[in-house]
Design a protein around this motif. Sequence first.
Motif, short mmCIF file in Angstrom:
data_model
loop_
_atom_site.label_atom_id
_atom_site.label_comp_id
_atom_site.label_asym_id
_atom_site.label_seq_id
_atom_site.Cartn_x
_atom_site.Cartn_y
_atom_site.Cartn_z
N GLY A 63 0.80 -1.21 0.00
CA GLY A 63 0.00 0.00 0.00
C GLY A 63 0.84 1.26 0.00
O GLY A 63 0.31 2.36 0.05
N ALA B 45 0.84 -8.70 4.00
CA ALA B 45 0.51 -8.07 2.71
C ALA B 45 0.21 -9.13 1.65
O ALA B 45 -0.73 -8.96 0.85
CB ALA B 45 1.65 -7.17 2.26
N PRO C 249 -4.85 -2.94 -2.37
CA PRO C 249 -3.89 -2.14 -1.61
C PRO C 249 -4.01 -0.67 -1.98
O PRO C 249 -4.38 -0.33 -3.11
CB PRO C 249 -2.53 -2.70 -2.06
CG PRO C 249 -2.78 -3.21 -3.43
CD PRO C 249 -4.22 -3.69 -3.46
#
Length: 153
Positions: A13, A63, A73
């Motif tokens: 992100g 993630a 993301p």
Amino acid sequence: MTVPGQGFEPATGDGPAAPPGRREAELRTAYEGLLQIRRLVNGPAGAAVPAPWEVRQPPRAVALVLEAAGITPSALDAEGRRTRTGYRVAAAPEPGRVHVTWLGPPGGGAAEEEQERLTACAAVLEPLGWVCLLYRGPRRRRFLEVEPGTAAH
């Protein structure tokens, strides 16, 4: 996550939006590799708990799980401005823990949807052995604190 022999990095992100195409196949391979590693090294616990490498690199592992689950993301442009609403995974101040936040461009509505979206992130992580607690942080913004479950190495 960097699977041995591969250079795949999951989206945290904090990078640019990934172009569509080959990434989906690489993501699928990396996630399947994560599950296979878990089955091989975790004994009877199998894929239900994080593997030792995940415990050593929790931001990458978290993630990877979120991206593989199809959760979007967040993304940044070249100047560091948020261009897309989604999750952001970062190491927490406490070793071995991760903070997951829901961020987006100014005025994009991320704050209004963060509780629902972070709850969805937790629903993906918890069955895979991650303990998730939802907190309210600075400026009353919510975040998930994520750590490996007690059965993890």
